[in-house]
Design a protein around this motif. Structure first.
Motif, PDB file in Angstrom:
ATOM      1  N   ARG A  51      21.334   1.443 -12.874  1.00  0.00           N
ATOM      2  CA  ARG A  51      21.567   0.177 -13.586  1.00  0.00           C
ATOM      3  C   ARG A  51      20.534  -0.882 -13.205  1.00  0.00           C
ATOM      4  O   ARG A  51      20.097  -1.663 -14.041  1.00  0.00           O
ATOM      5  CB  ARG A  51      22.963  -0.355 -13.293  1.00  0.00           C
ATOM      6  CG  ARG A  51      23.206  -1.706 -13.988  1.00  0.00           C
ATOM      7  CD  ARG A  51      24.566  -2.277 -13.729  1.00  0.00           C
ATOM      8  NE  ARG A  51      25.560  -1.635 -14.576  1.00  0.00           N
ATOM      9  CZ  ARG A  51      26.819  -2.047 -14.662  1.00  0.00           C
ATOM     10  NH1 ARG A  51      27.235  -3.072 -13.945  1.00  0.00           N
ATOM     11  NH2 ARG A  51      27.669  -1.427 -15.450  1.00  0.00           N
ATOM     12  N   TYR A  52      20.161  -0.924 -11.938  1.00  0.00           N
ATOM     13  CA  TYR A  52      19.282  -1.994 -11.459  1.00  0.00           C
ATOM     14  C   TYR A  52      17.813  -1.575 -11.338  1.00  0.00           C
ATOM     15  O   TYR A  52      17.002  -2.356 -10.862  1.00  0.00           O
ATOM     16  CB  TYR A  52      19.796  -2.531 -10.123  1.00  0.00           C
ATOM     17  CG  TYR A  52      21.099  -3.277 -10.298  1.00  0.00           C
ATOM     18  CD1 TYR A  52      21.123  -4.593 -10.727  1.00  0.00           C
ATOM     19  CD2 TYR A  52      22.318  -2.645 -10.066  1.00  0.00           C
ATOM     20  CE1 TYR A  52      22.315  -5.270 -10.913  1.00  0.00           C
ATOM     21  CE2 TYR A  52      23.519  -3.311 -10.248  1.00  0.00           C
ATOM     22  CZ  TYR A  52      23.509  -4.623 -10.670  1.00  0.00           C
ATOM     23  OH  TYR A  52      24.686  -5.287 -10.857  1.00  0.00           O
ATOM     24  N   LYS A  53      17.482  -0.357 -11.790  1.00  0.00           N
ATOM     25  CA  LYS A  53      16.115   0.155 -11.698  1.00  0.00           C
ATOM     26  C   LYS A  53      15.122  -0.817 -12.339  1.00  0.00           C
ATOM     27  O   LYS A  53      15.293  -1.237 -13.482  1.00  0.00           O
ATOM     28  CB  LYS A  53      15.997   1.500 -12.395  1.00  0.00           C
ATOM     29  CG  LYS A  53      14.585   2.040 -12.375  1.00  0.00           C
ATOM     30  CD  LYS A  53      14.444   3.282 -13.195  1.00  0.00           C
ATOM     31  CE  LYS A  53      12.993   3.725 -13.140  1.00  0.00           C
ATOM     32  NZ  LYS A  53      12.670   4.653 -14.190  1.00  0.00           N
ATOM     33  N   GLY A  54      14.104  -1.171 -11.568  1.00  0.00           N
ATOM     34  CA  GLY A  54      13.024  -2.004 -12.077  1.00  0.00           C
ATOM     35  C   GLY A  54      13.385  -3.462 -12.312  1.00  0.00           C
ATOM     36  O   GLY A  54      12.551  -4.237 -12.780  1.00  0.00           O
ATOM     37  N   GLN A  55      14.598  -3.848 -12.007  1.00  0.00           N
ATOM     38  CA  GLN A  55      15.040  -5.224 -12.234  1.00  0.00           C
ATOM     39  C   GLN A  55      14.508  -6.122 -11.121  1.00  0.00           C
ATOM     40  O   GLN A  55      14.719  -5.846  -9.930  1.00  0.00           O
ATOM     41  CB  GLN A  55      16.565  -5.259 -12.270  1.00  0.00           C
ATOM     42  CG  GLN A  55      17.122  -6.494 -12.922  1.00  0.00           C
ATOM     43  CD  GLN A  55      18.622  -6.387 -13.039  1.00  0.00           C
ATOM     44  OE1 GLN A  55      19.320  -6.998 -12.246  1.00  0.00           O
ATOM     45  NE2 GLN A  55      19.126  -5.620 -13.993  1.00  0.00           N
ATOM     46  N   LYS A  56      13.810  -7.164 -11.500  1.00  0.00           N
ATOM     47  CA  LYS A  56      13.268  -8.096 -10.521  1.00  0.00           C
ATOM     48  C   LYS A  56      14.419  -8.753  -9.751  1.00  0.00           C
ATOM     49  O   LYS A  56      15.401  -9.185 -10.325  1.00  0.00           O
ATOM     50  CB  LYS A  56      12.432  -9.161 -11.224  1.00  0.00           C
ATOM     51  CG  LYS A  56      11.721 -10.071 -10.277  1.00  0.00           C
ATOM     52  CD  LYS A  56      10.815 -11.039 -10.992  1.00  0.00           C
ATOM     53  CE  LYS A  56      10.151 -11.904  -9.942  1.00  0.00           C
ATOM     54  NZ  LYS A  56       8.936 -12.495 -10.405  1.00  0.00           N
ATOM     55  N   GLY A  57      14.285  -8.786  -8.430  1.00  0.00           N
ATOM     56  CA  GLY A  57      15.296  -9.403  -7.578  1.00  0.00           C
ATOM     57  C   GLY A  57      16.524  -8.542  -7.341  1.00  0.00           C
ATOM     58  O   GLY A  57      17.512  -9.027  -6.784  1.00  0.00           O
ATOM     59  N   ALA A  58      16.479  -7.262  -7.743  1.00  0.00           N
ATOM     60  CA  ALA A  58      17.657  -6.389  -7.604  1.00  0.00           C
ATOM     61  C   ALA A  58      18.077  -6.227  -6.150  1.00  0.00           C
ATOM     62  O   ALA A  58      19.277  -6.248  -5.853  1.00  0.00           O
ATOM     63  CB  ALA A  58      17.380  -5.028  -8.240  1.00  0.00           C
ATOM     64  N   GLU A  59      17.113  -6.076  -5.259  1.00  0.00           N
ATOM     65  CA  GLU A  59      17.471  -5.886  -3.850  1.00  0.00           C
ATOM     66  C   GLU A  59      18.234  -7.091  -3.310  1.00  0.00           C
ATOM     67  O   GLU A  59      19.267  -6.941  -2.659  1.00  0.00           O
ATOM     68  CB  GLU A  59      16.228  -5.634  -3.004  1.00  0.00           C
ATOM     69  CG  GLU A  59      16.545  -5.363  -1.555  1.00  0.00           C
ATOM     70  CD  GLU A  59      15.306  -5.162  -0.699  1.00  0.00           C
ATOM     71  OE1 GLU A  59      15.367  -5.554   0.480  1.00  0.00           O
ATOM     72  OE2 GLU A  59      14.297  -4.643  -1.185  1.00  0.00           O
ATOM     73  N   GLN A  60      17.758  -8.283  -3.609  1.00  0.00           N
ATOM     74  CA  GLN A  60      18.428  -9.491  -3.132  1.00  0.00           C
ATOM     75  C   GLN A  60      19.807  -9.650  -3.779  1.00  0.00           C
ATOM     76  O   GLN A  60      20.772 -10.040  -3.127  1.00  0.00           O
ATOM     77  CB  GLN A  60      17.569 -10.734  -3.407  1.00  0.00           C
ATOM     78  CG  GLN A  60      16.288 -10.782  -2.619  1.00  0.00           C
ATOM     79  CD  GLN A  60      15.182  -9.895  -3.203  1.00  0.00           C
ATOM     80  OE1 GLN A  60      15.255  -9.406  -4.317  1.00  0.00           O
ATOM     81  NE2 GLN A  60      14.139  -9.673  -2.409  1.00  0.00           N
ATOM     82  N   LEU A  61      19.892  -9.349  -5.063  1.00  0.00           N
ATOM     83  CA  LEU A  61      21.168  -9.450  -5.782  1.00  0.00           C
ATOM     84  C   LEU A  61      22.207  -8.499  -5.180  1.00  0.00           C
ATOM     85  O   LEU A  61      23.339  -8.894  -4.900  1.00  0.00           O
ATOM     86  CB  LEU A  61      20.957  -9.129  -7.260  1.00  0.00           C
ATOM     87  CG  LEU A  61      22.218  -9.048  -8.114  1.00  0.00           C
ATOM     88  CD1 LEU A  61      22.825 -10.433  -8.294  1.00  0.00           C
ATOM     89  CD2 LEU A  61      21.906  -8.414  -9.460  1.00  0.00           C
ATOM     90  N   LEU A  62      21.787  -7.240  -4.968  1.00  0.00           N
ATOM     91  CA  LEU A  62      22.714  -6.262  -4.410  1.00  0.00           C
ATOM     92  C   LEU A  62      23.088  -6.591  -2.967  1.00  0.00           C
ATOM     93  O   LEU A  62      24.247  -6.423  -2.575  1.00  0.00           O
ATOM     94  CB  LEU A  62      22.127  -4.856  -4.512  1.00  0.00           C
ATOM     95  CG  LEU A  62      22.023  -4.313  -5.941  1.00  0.00           C
ATOM     96  CD1 LEU A  62      21.264  -3.004  -5.955  1.00  0.00           C
ATOM     97  CD2 LEU A  62      23.394  -4.160  -6.566  1.00  0.00           C
ATOM     98  N   ALA A  63      22.123  -7.070  -2.188  1.00  0.00           N
ATOM     99  CA  ALA A  63      22.418  -7.455  -0.803  1.00  0.00           C
ATOM    100  C   ALA A  63      23.477  -8.558  -0.780  1.00  0.00           C
ATOM    101  O   ALA A  63      24.401  -8.529   0.035  1.00  0.00           O
ATOM    102  CB  ALA A  63      21.146  -7.897  -0.085  1.00  0.00           C
TER     103      ALA A  63
END
Length: 101
Positions: A51-63
């Protein structure tokens, strides 16, 4: 002697991350609700990665979701806040995003 005390203080103050993110996930009971490949209570980690592949800021959002909890992204069951440090949440999110789908 003073230098030793300072270095020891710095070591003790630095958060220690698990050698392997999967060990951290196990220690924080993530697998009670999330499977690597299959949904349990929450979505499988591979589905989150897709779902979050290639999404900018995904790591921060998920964290942030890991640490603070989340509601409504995957259905009616909320994910409660988790007792993780910012560094641990970031490590888990980064690892989650590498899961194959």
């Amino acid at each position: 002697m003073l230098l030793r005390c300072v270095l020891l203080s710095l070591l003790l103050a630095t958060p220690v991350l698990a050698a392997e993110p999967q060990d951290l996930a196990r220690n924080k009971n993530c697998f009670a609700c999330h499977g690597l490949e299959n949904k349990i209570v929450g979505p499988a980690w591979k589905d989150i990665a897709a779902r979050y592949k290639g999404q900018k800021g995904a790591e921060q959002l998920l964290a942030a979701k890991i640490k603070n909890g989340s509601h409504g992204a995957w259905g009616p069951i909320a994910m409660p806040p988790n007792p993780v440090s910012d560094a641990e949440a970031s490590q888990l999110a980064k690892w989650m995003l590498t899961r194959k789908y």
